[in-house]
Structures are given as structure tokens and as C-alpha cells.
Design an enzyme around this catalytic site. Sequence first.
Site, PDB file in Angstrom:
ATOM      1  N   GLY A  46      -1.163  -7.792 -10.461  1.00 50.88           N
ATOM      2  CA  GLY A  46      -1.240  -6.954 -10.009  1.00 50.88           C
ATOM      3  C   GLY A  46       0.404  -6.200  -8.815  1.00 50.88           C
ATOM      4  N   GLN A  51       4.765  -1.086  -3.295  1.00 48.11           N
ATOM      5  CA  GLN A  51       5.742  -2.446  -3.366  1.00 48.11           C
ATOM      6  C   GLN A  51       6.903  -1.760  -4.034  1.00 48.11           C
ATOM      7  OE1 GLN A  51       2.131  -5.074  -5.431  1.00 48.11           O
ATOM      8  NE2 GLN A  51       3.311  -6.671  -3.929  1.00 48.11           N
ATOM      9  N   CYS A  88       1.956 -12.724  -3.400  1.00 45.97           N
ATOM     10  CA  CYS A  88       1.937 -11.428  -3.664  1.00 45.97           C
ATOM     11  C   CYS A  88       3.215 -11.346  -4.344  1.00 45.97           C
ATOM     12  CB  CYS A  88       1.908 -10.575  -1.625  1.00 45.97           C
ATOM     13  SG  CYS A  88       2.793  -9.699  -2.198  1.00 45.97           S
ATOM     14  N   LEU A  89       3.439 -10.950  -5.008  1.00 49.18           N
ATOM     15  CA  LEU A  89       5.100 -10.568  -5.059  1.00 49.18           C
ATOM     16  C   LEU A  89       6.156  -9.797  -3.790  1.00 49.18           C
ATOM     17  CD1 LEU A  89       4.145  -8.803  -8.562  1.00 49.18           C
ATOM     18  CD2 LEU A  89       4.914 -10.698  -8.645  1.00 49.18           C
ATOM     19  N   HIS A 130      -6.927  -6.740  -2.914  1.00 53.59           N
ATOM     20  CA  HIS A 130      -5.321  -7.456  -2.586  1.00 53.59           C
ATOM     21  C   HIS A 130      -4.733  -5.813  -2.386  1.00 53.59           C
ATOM     22  CE1 HIS A 130      -1.741 -10.061  -2.675  1.00 53.59           C
ATOM     23  NE2 HIS A 130      -1.388  -8.453  -2.610  1.00 53.59           N
ATOM     24  N   GLU A 131      -4.866  -5.323  -3.820  1.00 50.39           N
ATOM     25  CA  GLU A 131      -3.745  -3.956  -4.007  1.00 50.39           C
ATOM     26  C   GLU A 131      -4.884  -3.177  -3.436  1.00 50.39           C
ATOM     27  OE1 GLU A 131      -1.640  -4.652  -5.457  1.00 50.39           O
ATOM     28  OE2 GLU A 131      -2.383  -6.676  -7.011  1.00 50.39           O
ATOM     29  N   HIS A 134      -2.599  -2.707  -0.097  1.00 48.62           N
ATOM     30  CA  HIS A 134      -1.282  -2.494  -0.235  1.00 48.62           C
ATOM     31  C   HIS A 134      -0.780  -1.296   0.675  1.00 48.62           C
ATOM     32  CE1 HIS A 134       1.139  -6.412  -1.095  1.00 48.62           C
ATOM     33  NE2 HIS A 134       0.235  -6.486  -2.109  1.00 48.62           N
TER      34      HIS A 134
HETATM   35 NI    NI Z   1       0.404  -8.485  -3.040  1.00 53.09          NI
END
Ligand code: NI
Length: 167
Positions: A46, A51, A88-89, A130-131, A134
Site C-alpha cells: 500500500g 509518502q 512501512c515503506l 495503515h494508509e 498516513h
Molecule cells: Ni506505511
Amino acid sequence: MALRNIRTDEDPVLRKRARTVAKINQRIEILLEDMAETMYAAPGLGLAAPQVGILKRVIVYDAGDGIVEMINPVITDSEDEQVEVEGCLSVPGKYGRVRRPALITVVYQDRNGNELTKTARELEAVVICHETDHLDGILFTDKVEEYLTDVEIEEMHSSGESDEEIL
Ligand code: NI
């Protein structure tokens, strides 16, 4: 389509609240396409627009059933609990157990401006929570109950499961 640069760690854009998308125009469509390409290339399950440095309420994910695009997602209902490992990225190298709802209802718009409602559970519920976090400047590290140890991370990598946890 183009790959976008994923912001990490202490980048202040990750801590800002993203703005509602008022009008879905070509810029939003290009953003959606670039985000999907960037997410798959990373790879991650995701990605949220902040991000990639864009403070708009846009997320994409693929929890195993293909790409899903959500504009202005709002979680309207949640039930029960689950605790799963997340990475997480934007927080490379860290993994931890996070408590999330087991079942959620999310209202959002697709790229055509249709308002849709989705019920999600298990991994898909984790990814959406999670997204959408963000979009409010919240990272999983704010909610983590326990970080994985280096040994646990190594075991996860050797089992090939680590890519499944990066949101
Ligand atoms: Ni993340």
C-alpha cells in the site's frame, strides 16, 4: 507513468494532515498511476500520497486482489481487533505488532468520482487503516505495541514473508 520518490523517516511531510480532494482531475489520475507503479516497484502492499510528498487524501493498495484506488477514504465503522506485524515503506527496516480493527467499513471515491462503500477484514483492513493513518500524519510507529527483534526480522526475511508486511 513515473516512479516517485518515497519519503522516509523524519521527512516532515509524513507528519502533516493531507487535504481532501475537491476535484478529481488529470493530476489526480496521474498521481494514482504513479503511486501504483511506485508501490509495486518498492515493493509494498500500500501507499498513501503523503509518502510521495503529496498532501492529498489518496491511497492505493493491493492486498492480493489487484490494485484498489481510494480518494478521500473515511473509515465509518470498525469492529473487533487483530494484532498483526506491520512495516512501512517510509520507515525502512522496522517491523512491529500493531493492534487494528478486525473489520472495517470504509467510504471513498473512485477515480470517476463514484462514492463507494467497502467492508474489509484481515490484511485488507490492516492496509486500509495503515494508509488512512498516513493521511493524518500518523505512522505505525506511533501505535506499535512491540517491535520485532533482529532475529524475528531475519526469520521473516528468510521465510520470504517480509514483503507481505510492508504497507
Ligand atoms: Ni506505511
